[in-house]
Design an enzyme around this catalytic site. Sequence first.
Site, PDB file in Angstrom:
ATOM      1  N   ARG A  53      -2.772   9.475  12.067  1.00 19.21           N
ATOM      2  CA  ARG A  53      -3.150   9.186  10.695  1.00 19.21           C
ATOM      3  C   ARG A  53      -4.359   8.526  10.301  1.00 19.21           C
ATOM      4  O   ARG A  53      -4.296   7.843   9.264  1.00 19.21           O
ATOM      5  CB  ARG A  53      -1.770   8.221  10.377  1.00 19.21           C
ATOM      6  CG  ARG A  53      -1.585   7.977   8.959  1.00 19.21           C
ATOM      7  CD  ARG A  53      -0.178   7.670   8.523  1.00 19.21           C
ATOM      8  NE  ARG A  53       0.466   6.522   8.741  1.00 19.21           N
ATOM      9  CZ  ARG A  53       1.483   6.464   8.939  1.00 19.21           C
ATOM     10  NH1 ARG A  53       2.777   7.210   9.141  1.00 19.21           N
ATOM     11  NH2 ARG A  53       2.517   5.239  10.028  1.00 19.21           N
ATOM     12  N   HIS A  96      -9.749  -6.212   8.930  1.00 19.50           N
ATOM     13  CA  HIS A  96      -8.481  -5.589   8.481  1.00 19.50           C
ATOM     14  C   HIS A  96      -7.400  -6.739   8.153  1.00 19.50           C
ATOM     15  O   HIS A  96      -6.971  -6.246   6.440  1.00 19.50           O
ATOM     16  CB  HIS A  96      -7.860  -4.734   9.371  1.00 19.50           C
ATOM     17  CG  HIS A  96      -6.791  -4.299   9.067  1.00 19.50           C
ATOM     18  ND1 HIS A  96      -7.095  -2.837   8.405  1.00 19.50           N
ATOM     19  CD2 HIS A  96      -5.160  -3.728   9.295  1.00 19.50           C
ATOM     20  CE1 HIS A  96      -5.369  -1.839   8.413  1.00 19.50           C
ATOM     21  NE2 HIS A  96      -4.959  -2.707   8.526  1.00 19.50           N
ATOM     22  N   LYS A  97      -7.024  -7.898   8.180  1.00 19.53           N
ATOM     23  CA  LYS A  97      -6.017  -8.393   7.603  1.00 19.53           C
ATOM     24  C   LYS A  97      -6.847 -10.520   8.262  1.00 19.53           C
ATOM     25  O   LYS A  97      -7.352 -10.309   9.266  1.00 19.53           O
ATOM     26  CB  LYS A  97      -4.642  -8.636   8.034  1.00 19.53           C
ATOM     27  CG  LYS A  97      -4.255  -7.083   7.969  1.00 19.53           C
ATOM     28  CD  LYS A  97      -2.399  -7.162   7.739  1.00 19.53           C
ATOM     29  CE  LYS A  97      -2.345  -5.617   7.772  1.00 19.53           C
ATOM     30  NZ  LYS A  97      -0.214  -5.784   8.500  1.00 19.53           N
ATOM     31  N   ASP A 120      -7.543   2.504   8.991  1.00 17.33           N
ATOM     32  CA  ASP A 120      -6.753   2.679   8.001  1.00 17.33           C
ATOM     33  C   ASP A 120      -7.310   1.536   6.480  1.00 17.33           C
ATOM     34  O   ASP A 120      -7.803   2.396   5.905  1.00 17.33           O
ATOM     35  CB  ASP A 120      -5.378   2.277   8.510  1.00 17.33           C
ATOM     36  CG  ASP A 120      -5.033   2.625   9.873  1.00 17.33           C
ATOM     37  OD1 ASP A 120      -5.807   2.606  10.324  1.00 17.33           O
ATOM     38  OD2 ASP A 120      -3.370   1.958   9.905  1.00 17.33           O
ATOM     39  N   GLY A 138      -6.190  10.188   9.167  1.00 19.31           N
ATOM     40  CA  GLY A 138      -6.423  11.117   8.229  1.00 19.31           C
ATOM     41  C   GLY A 138      -6.822  10.047   7.438  1.00 19.31           C
ATOM     42  O   GLY A 138      -7.896  10.585   6.146  1.00 19.31           O
ATOM     43  N   TRP A 139      -6.574   9.017   6.889  1.00 12.92           N
ATOM     44  CA  TRP A 139      -6.621   7.364   6.544  1.00 12.92           C
ATOM     45  C   TRP A 139      -8.436   7.587   5.808  1.00 12.92           C
ATOM     46  O   TRP A 139      -9.093   7.973   5.003  1.00 12.92           O
ATOM     47  CB  TRP A 139      -6.261   5.939   6.976  1.00 12.92           C
ATOM     48  CG  TRP A 139      -4.839   5.644   6.882  1.00 12.92           C
ATOM     49  CD1 TRP A 139      -3.967   5.030   7.618  1.00 12.92           C
ATOM     50  CD2 TRP A 139      -3.938   6.258   5.783  1.00 12.92           C
ATOM     51  NE1 TRP A 139      -2.602   5.458   6.723  1.00 12.92           N
ATOM     52  CE2 TRP A 139      -2.465   6.143   6.013  1.00 12.92           C
ATOM     53  CE3 TRP A 139      -4.286   7.297   4.496  1.00 12.92           C
ATOM     54  CZ2 TRP A 139      -1.608   5.923   5.290  1.00 12.92           C
ATOM     55  CZ3 TRP A 139      -2.541   7.151   3.207  1.00 12.92           C
ATOM     56  CH2 TRP A 139      -1.682   6.725   3.868  1.00 12.92           C
ATOM     57  N   TYR A 193       0.763  -1.077  -0.401  1.00  8.36           N
ATOM     58  CA  TYR A 193       0.225   0.259   0.120  1.00  8.36           C
ATOM     59  C   TYR A 193       0.648   1.799  -0.572  1.00  8.36           C
ATOM     60  O   TYR A 193       0.349   2.435  -0.435  1.00  8.36           O
ATOM     61  CB  TYR A 193      -1.002   0.060   1.240  1.00  8.36           C
ATOM     62  CG  TYR A 193      -0.699   0.977   2.820  1.00  8.36           C
ATOM     63  CD1 TYR A 193      -0.417   1.906   3.024  1.00  8.36           C
ATOM     64  CD2 TYR A 193       0.104  -0.232   3.297  1.00  8.36           C
ATOM     65  CE1 TYR A 193       0.290   2.331   4.319  1.00  8.36           C
ATOM     66  CE2 TYR A 193       0.307  -0.434   4.398  1.00  8.36           C
ATOM     67  CZ  TYR A 193       0.671   1.317   4.985  1.00  8.36           C
ATOM     68  OH  TYR A 193       1.375   1.712   6.107  1.00  8.36           O
ATOM     69  N   TYR A 213      -6.018 -10.818  11.776  1.00 16.28           N
ATOM     70  CA  TYR A 213      -6.374  -9.394  12.941  1.00 16.28           C
ATOM     71  C   TYR A 213      -8.429 -10.052  12.883  1.00 16.28           C
ATOM     72  O   TYR A 213      -9.162  -9.395  12.653  1.00 16.28           O
ATOM     73  CB  TYR A 213      -6.249  -7.787  12.264  1.00 16.28           C
ATOM     74  CG  TYR A 213      -5.269  -8.157  12.341  1.00 16.28           C
ATOM     75  CD1 TYR A 213      -4.366  -7.702  13.185  1.00 16.28           C
ATOM     76  CD2 TYR A 213      -4.526  -6.969  11.449  1.00 16.28           C
ATOM     77  CE1 TYR A 213      -3.135  -7.407  14.122  1.00 16.28           C
ATOM     78  CE2 TYR A 213      -3.314  -6.857  11.621  1.00 16.28           C
ATOM     79  CZ  TYR A 213      -2.451  -6.630  12.426  1.00 16.28           C
ATOM     80  OH  TYR A 213      -0.867  -6.204  12.266  1.00 16.28           O
ATOM     81  N   ASP A 241      -4.891  -4.418   3.554  1.00 21.53           N
ATOM     82  CA  ASP A 241      -3.856  -2.572   2.557  1.00 21.53           C
ATOM     83  C   ASP A 241      -3.429  -2.970   1.310  1.00 21.53           C
ATOM     84  O   ASP A 241      -3.024  -2.361   0.664  1.00 21.53           O
ATOM     85  CB  ASP A 241      -2.456  -2.887   3.683  1.00 21.53           C
ATOM     86  CG  ASP A 241      -3.059  -2.081   4.606  1.00 21.53           C
ATOM     87  OD1 ASP A 241      -3.661  -2.309   5.696  1.00 21.53           O
ATOM     88  OD2 ASP A 241      -1.898  -2.824   5.838  1.00 21.53           O
TER      89      ASP A 241
END
Length: 379
Positions: free
Chosen positions: A212, A131-132, A142, A215-216, A37, A135, A87
Amino acid sequence: MDILDKYIDELLEKSTPQAPIWNVEKIRSGKPSTWNYIDGCMIKAILELYEIKGDKKFLDFADKFIDYFVREDGSIASYDPEEYNIDNVNAGKTLFDLYKITGKEKYRKAIETIYSQVKNQPRTASGNFWHKKIYPNQVWLDGLYMGQPFYMQYEVEYNDCKNCMDSYNQFINVYNKMRDPKTGLYYHGFDESKEIFWADKETGLSKNFWLRALGWYSMALVDTVDIMPDRFKEQRDKLCSIYKELIDAMLKFQHESGMWYQVVDKGDKEGNYLETSGSAIFAYSIMKSVRMGILDESYFKYGEKAFNGICERYLSQKDGELQLDGICLVAGLGPADNTRRDGTYEYYMSEPVVQNDAKGVGPLVLAYIEILYKEKNNK
């Protein structure tokens, strides 16, 4: 902004697909370059530069970079869809642009390769992508940026919008579950099973507001709304109002320099610092959302102030070369065997601060592009 043009040129000159100078994580790990990413962020910014400046060197660089990874059959070197790491979807956004511009069939096939991950990505009980795979049951802010703009674009361009509402509903879930009503900020992560060590046992939420990640999420909202067609006007309007609420909440914490702190609401706490990547992301998303008409013109100055604050504080020359400092290298939550990443304030302060990483450079370039659009429109 001749200095920024010079900085971008320096980075491109020093980078190849095998060794991009802006991927500090890869450089530090000593491992070969992969589909990831971070490079996706940077190449997307370079393609946007091509769009506004029309200079073929940007297109040639981006095409060569992505071409290196994409095979003729549309498979992607070093990328396994079944790793189910959201990601890895992010770099797929570059394929839409490159396919349209170059007509290379392998890019079209590669879009399908990445969509095969999206289609089968494991989900929480309430419908959000994990997320993954490592996870389970977890949603991180994110991940909205990493997955949703690609997902929405695929649906709009290649699937007659069949799953646009699914993408929209994932944003609504995050709004309902991860937003703190007191501050209007969002927690970094959420574990729907409430089992992981960093999650609150009652709410499943992590402990802090990491810049961050916020922000993402803001970029995810702006970039997804940008793709949504008119038939989803009601849903688009809802995402725009969620976005505006987020920006209004963030502006309460904007530092006089224009930047924001690594842990957003703890600016007065020892060790906290003004962080480049998250500040650059907000500079970009605020200015772009003004251009799109999501926010009114009066907001532009806040994005521009963030952009200028970063350049003044962290863009400097050393040994004849430009560098961008103040970038948090990485921050995450868990997994179970990594209890250091526990989401505490101390954890976010413990991660390395680096120079020239694309997580800061890419968004700063995107913010710069918004300033160029503004100048162009004012002529």
